[in-house]
Design an enzyme around this catalytic site. Structure first.
Site, mmCIF file in Angstrom:
data_model
loop_
_atom_site.group_PDB
_atom_site.id
_atom_site.type_symbol
_atom_site.label_atom_id
_atom_site.label_comp_id
_atom_site.label_asym_id
_atom_site.label_seq_id
_atom_site.Cartn_x
_atom_site.Cartn_y
_atom_site.Cartn_z
ATOM 1 N N LYS A 164 0.845 -1.202 0.000
ATOM 2 C CA LYS A 164 0.000 0.000 0.000
ATOM 3 C C LYS A 164 0.875 1.245 0.000
ATOM 4 O O LYS A 164 1.987 1.217 0.510
ATOM 5 C CB LYS A 164 -0.899 0.024 1.255
ATOM 6 C CG LYS A 164 -1.874 -1.134 1.364
ATOM 7 C CD LYS A 164 -2.743 -1.002 2.616
ATOM 8 C CE LYS A 164 -3.775 -2.127 2.687
ATOM 9 N NZ LYS A 164 -4.607 -2.040 3.905
ATOM 10 N N HIS A 214 -15.613 -4.956 5.824
ATOM 11 C CA HIS A 214 -15.221 -3.587 6.149
ATOM 12 C C HIS A 214 -16.223 -3.064 7.174
ATOM 13 O O HIS A 214 -17.398 -2.888 6.855
ATOM 14 C CB HIS A 214 -15.227 -2.732 4.880
ATOM 15 C CG HIS A 214 -15.012 -1.269 5.121
ATOM 16 N ND1 HIS A 214 -14.071 -0.536 4.454
ATOM 17 C CD2 HIS A 214 -15.617 -0.411 5.959
ATOM 18 C CE1 HIS A 214 -14.106 0.709 4.881
ATOM 19 N NE2 HIS A 214 -15.050 0.818 5.789
ATOM 20 N N GLU A 293 -7.672 2.471 8.462
ATOM 21 C CA GLU A 293 -7.553 3.906 8.200
ATOM 22 C C GLU A 293 -8.505 4.662 9.120
ATOM 23 O O GLU A 293 -9.470 4.091 9.618
ATOM 24 C CB GLU A 293 -7.962 4.239 6.745
ATOM 25 C CG GLU A 293 -6.973 3.773 5.704
ATOM 26 C CD GLU A 293 -7.452 4.008 4.273
ATOM 27 O OE1 GLU A 293 -8.327 4.860 4.053
ATOM 28 O OE2 GLU A 293 -6.942 3.311 3.386
ATOM 29 N N ASN A 295 -10.885 8.140 8.803
ATOM 30 C CA ASN A 295 -11.367 9.226 7.949
ATOM 31 C C ASN A 295 -11.749 10.411 8.818
ATOM 32 O O ASN A 295 -12.548 10.278 9.743
ATOM 33 C CB ASN A 295 -12.566 8.774 7.130
ATOM 34 C CG ASN A 295 -12.224 7.599 6.248
ATOM 35 O OD1 ASN A 295 -11.131 7.538 5.683
ATOM 36 N ND2 ASN A 295 -13.111 6.639 6.140
ATOM 37 N N ARG A 297 -13.561 13.073 8.360
ATOM 38 C CA ARG A 297 -14.625 13.857 7.719
ATOM 39 C C ARG A 297 -15.985 13.221 8.017
ATOM 40 O O ARG A 297 -16.057 12.108 8.528
ATOM 41 C CB ARG A 297 -14.408 13.848 6.200
ATOM 42 C CG ARG A 297 -14.454 12.431 5.633
ATOM 43 C CD ARG A 297 -14.567 12.351 4.136
ATOM 44 N NE ARG A 297 -14.875 10.996 3.714
ATOM 45 C CZ ARG A 297 -13.996 10.024 3.545
ATOM 46 N NH1 ARG A 297 -12.710 10.237 3.757
ATOM 47 N NH2 ARG A 297 -14.382 8.819 3.177
HETATM 48 C C1 MV4 Z 1 -6.617 -4.556 2.716
HETATM 49 C C2 MV4 Z 1 -7.293 -5.651 2.144
HETATM 50 C C3 MV4 Z 1 -6.832 -6.911 2.428
HETATM 51 N N1 MV4 Z 1 -5.750 -7.081 3.209
HETATM 52 N N2 MV4 Z 1 -5.537 -4.774 3.493
HETATM 53 C C4 MV4 Z 1 -8.887 -1.162 0.321
HETATM 54 C C5 MV4 Z 1 -9.148 0.247 0.654
HETATM 55 C C6 MV4 Z 1 -8.287 0.576 1.812
HETATM 56 N N3 MV4 Z 1 -9.027 1.384 2.722
HETATM 57 C C7 MV4 Z 1 -7.882 -0.719 2.395
HETATM 58 N N4 MV4 Z 1 -8.305 -1.728 1.474
HETATM 59 C C8 MV4 Z 1 -8.026 -3.034 1.674
HETATM 60 N N5 MV4 Z 1 -6.993 -3.303 2.497
HETATM 61 C C9 MV4 Z 1 -5.120 -6.023 3.708
HETATM 62 N N6 MV4 Z 1 -4.031 -6.215 4.438
HETATM 63 C C10 MV4 Z 1 -8.408 -5.389 1.337
HETATM 64 C C11 MV4 Z 1 -8.768 -4.077 1.089
HETATM 65 C C12 MV4 Z 1 -9.901 -3.888 0.247
HETATM 66 C C13 MV4 Z 1 -11.050 -3.277 0.704
HETATM 67 C C14 MV4 Z 1 -11.176 -2.792 2.002
HETATM 68 C C15 MV4 Z 1 -12.323 -2.188 2.425
HETATM 69 C C16 MV4 Z 1 -13.398 -2.052 1.571
HETATM 70 C C17 MV4 Z 1 -13.297 -2.504 0.299
HETATM 71 C C18 MV4 Z 1 -12.139 -3.122 -0.146
HETATM 72 C C19 MV4 Z 1 -12.082 -3.594 -1.453
HETATM 73 C C20 MV4 Z 1 -10.942 -4.201 -1.895
HETATM 74 C C21 MV4 Z 1 -9.853 -4.336 -1.051
#
Ligand code: MV4
Length: 454
Positions: A164, A214, A293, A295, A297
């Site tokens: 990332k 999420h 993360e 946010n 806002r």
């Molecule tokens: C991840 C993950 C899987 N493993 N981290 C995507 C957006 C960012 N906020 C973090 N994200 C992700 N991080 C690890 N270590 C999968 C995602 C992710 C995701 C996360 C939240 C909502 C939608 C998503 C869609 C694809 C991937």
């Protein structure tokens, strides 16, 4: 030190679309006048019609209007507002904007600029969480120094891993790697992409979670040290990092887990002295929560939280910015029933191609516990220049079952004519057995679109 209580008479809303309308409504109820800003493409936009005053700040392209800091500040000067509400997107998480707004003597209705900076740097945010004792995804715990460093960490935590960008967020600039060879390549690509996209090539590494949900927690904090949480939202129903259905509470977690993440969030906010509204995002997999993360806002999906808590988040956000104490101080706020939101994008429900144009027919569902936040009206025009999300349908029910049947009923009533919308996709999604059982993760919508099953 005594906290000065301000009384805003007029607020500039530095945004457009449904959120500008939403903020205007909160201001009206608080007896605050509003100033809309708009591009030339938005001369006839609803947020402009509704506001008490309006200022044209530039041409259609967002970087020349809704992101044009000097034009927005000039509009604030000439209309003599006390405060600026940035909404979401656009300048809402721009720390430089927040700083200059305050420096010029206006109130930025959002957190302090140093907290925007902290949470905007995903590596620093994770370091902060580790210090506070918040669980994070096993990984580098900081920026990677070079390719060999990345390979070493990957072999310690095991493949697959996810790279990332420190300056990324919301899925921008992510790369999955399943082997040393792939990782070596991906690190170089990710660094180059991060440099080009953000002017910052710092990257970090995490174990890749295969099927997470999420789940995010809404928080509110005032200048007097009060911090409350307002339950969580499950935002796993998404496509290409764009959420499409959100609900509160999450059907996946129990009260003990709810209290656990709530307590973590209170600790985070108290530790850093956070003020305003904010959201802490977690990934949830195999009964474990991991911070990803924060946010800084108001979010698109805030209404589901409003429906289950009875708290008007926008009014509370404005009150806190004026220096008032939160009106709800107990942390264990009562969560009542269940709420679900469908984002209505003006896109083809199969191809997802944007569908701007004239809305020739518009009928909004009604009845008990149905809410529509929208910038549409009959014969309005949806501009091709901005986000395709033009309305949100939010329902409440005493149970999740009731909320789903009410949502199905309201989706059937909703008419948006003249343009394509994803209403038909929503009708199909919320009628699946998997959705009824609450069994979905971040990949479910993508799979449904390919196979017609969640
Ligand atoms: C991840 C993950 C899987 N493993 N981290 C995507 C957006 C960012 N906020 C973090 N994200 C992700 N991080 C690890 N270590 C999968 C995602 C992710 C995701 C996360 C939240 C909502 C939608 C998503 C869609 C694809 C991937």
């Amino acid at each position: 030190m005594a906290i000065e209580i301000k009384k805003f008479k007029k607020i500039l809303i530095a945004n457009r679309g449904e959120i500008a309308v939403r903020i205007h409504r909160a201001c009206q109820e608080l007896g605050i006048q509003t100033v809309a800003v708009h591009s030339t493409a938005d001369n006839d936009a609803l947020h402009v019609k509704m506001a008490n005053e309006s200022v044209c700040i530039g041409p259609a392209q967002a970087d020349k209007s809704y992101l044009n800091i000097p034009a927005i500040l000039s509009a604030a000067e000439v209309t003599d507002v006390e405060a600026i509400h940035p909404g979401y997107g656009f300048l809402s998480e721009n720390a430089k904007f927040a700083q200059i707004v305050e420096k010029l003597g206006f109130t930025f209705i959002g957190p302090k600029h140093n907290h925007i900076t902290l949470m905007g740097d995903k590596v620093e945010a994770i370091k902060c969480m580790i210090k506070t004792g918040v669980p994070t995804i096993p990984g580098s715990g900081g920026a990677i120094s070079d390719v060999e460093d990345a390979v070493k960490i990957a072999n310690k935590i095991g493949y697959p891993v996810l790279i990332k960008a420190a300056a990324g967020g919301g899925g921008r600039g992510m790369q999955v790697a399943h082997s040393d060879l792939a990782l070596r390549k991906a690190v170089l690509i990710a660094k180059a992409e991060a440099k080009a996209a953000f002017g910052d090539d710092r990257i970090y590494l995490e174990k890749f979670l295969e099927k997470p949900r999420h789940i995010e927690v809404q928080i509110l904090a005032d200048m007097h040290g009060n911090v409350i949480t307002l339950g969580e939202r499950d935002c796993s129903m998404q496509r290409r990092y764009q959420k499409i259905i959100e609900e509160s509470p999450s059907p996946a977690i129990n009260d003990k887990q709810r209290k656990y993440i709530s307590d973590l969030c209170v600790k985070i906010c108290k530790d850093i002295g956070y003020i305003g509204c904010g959201t802490v995002e977690f990934l949830y997999e195999n009964d474990e929560f991991y911070f990803i993360e924060m946010n800084t806002r108001l979010q698109v999906e805030h209404p589901v939280t409003e429906m289950v808590t009875g708290v008007d988040l926008v009014k509370e956000q404005i009150n806190v910015a004026m220096g008032h104490e939160l009106r709800i101080k107990k942390n264990d706020i009562e969560l009542r029933g269940h709420s679900i939101e469908c984002r209505i994008n003006a896109e083809n429900a199969e191809t997802f191609r944007p569908s701007p144009g004239k809305v020739t027919e518009y009928f909004v569902p009604g009845g008990p516990d149905v809410r529509v936040d929208s910038c549409l009206y009959n014969n309005c025009t949806i501009s091709p220049y901005y986000d395709a999300m033009v309305a949100k349908l939010i329902v409440h029910g005493s149970t999740r079952e009731e909320a789903i049947s009410r949502l199905q009923r309201a989706l059937n009533e909703f008419i948006v004519g003249g343009v394509d919308t994803i209403l038909p996709l929503h009708q199909r999604l919320v009628s699946t057995n998997a959705f009824a059982k609450g069994e979905y993760n971040i990949h479910s919508v993508g799979r449904f679109i390919e196979n017609k099953r969640l």
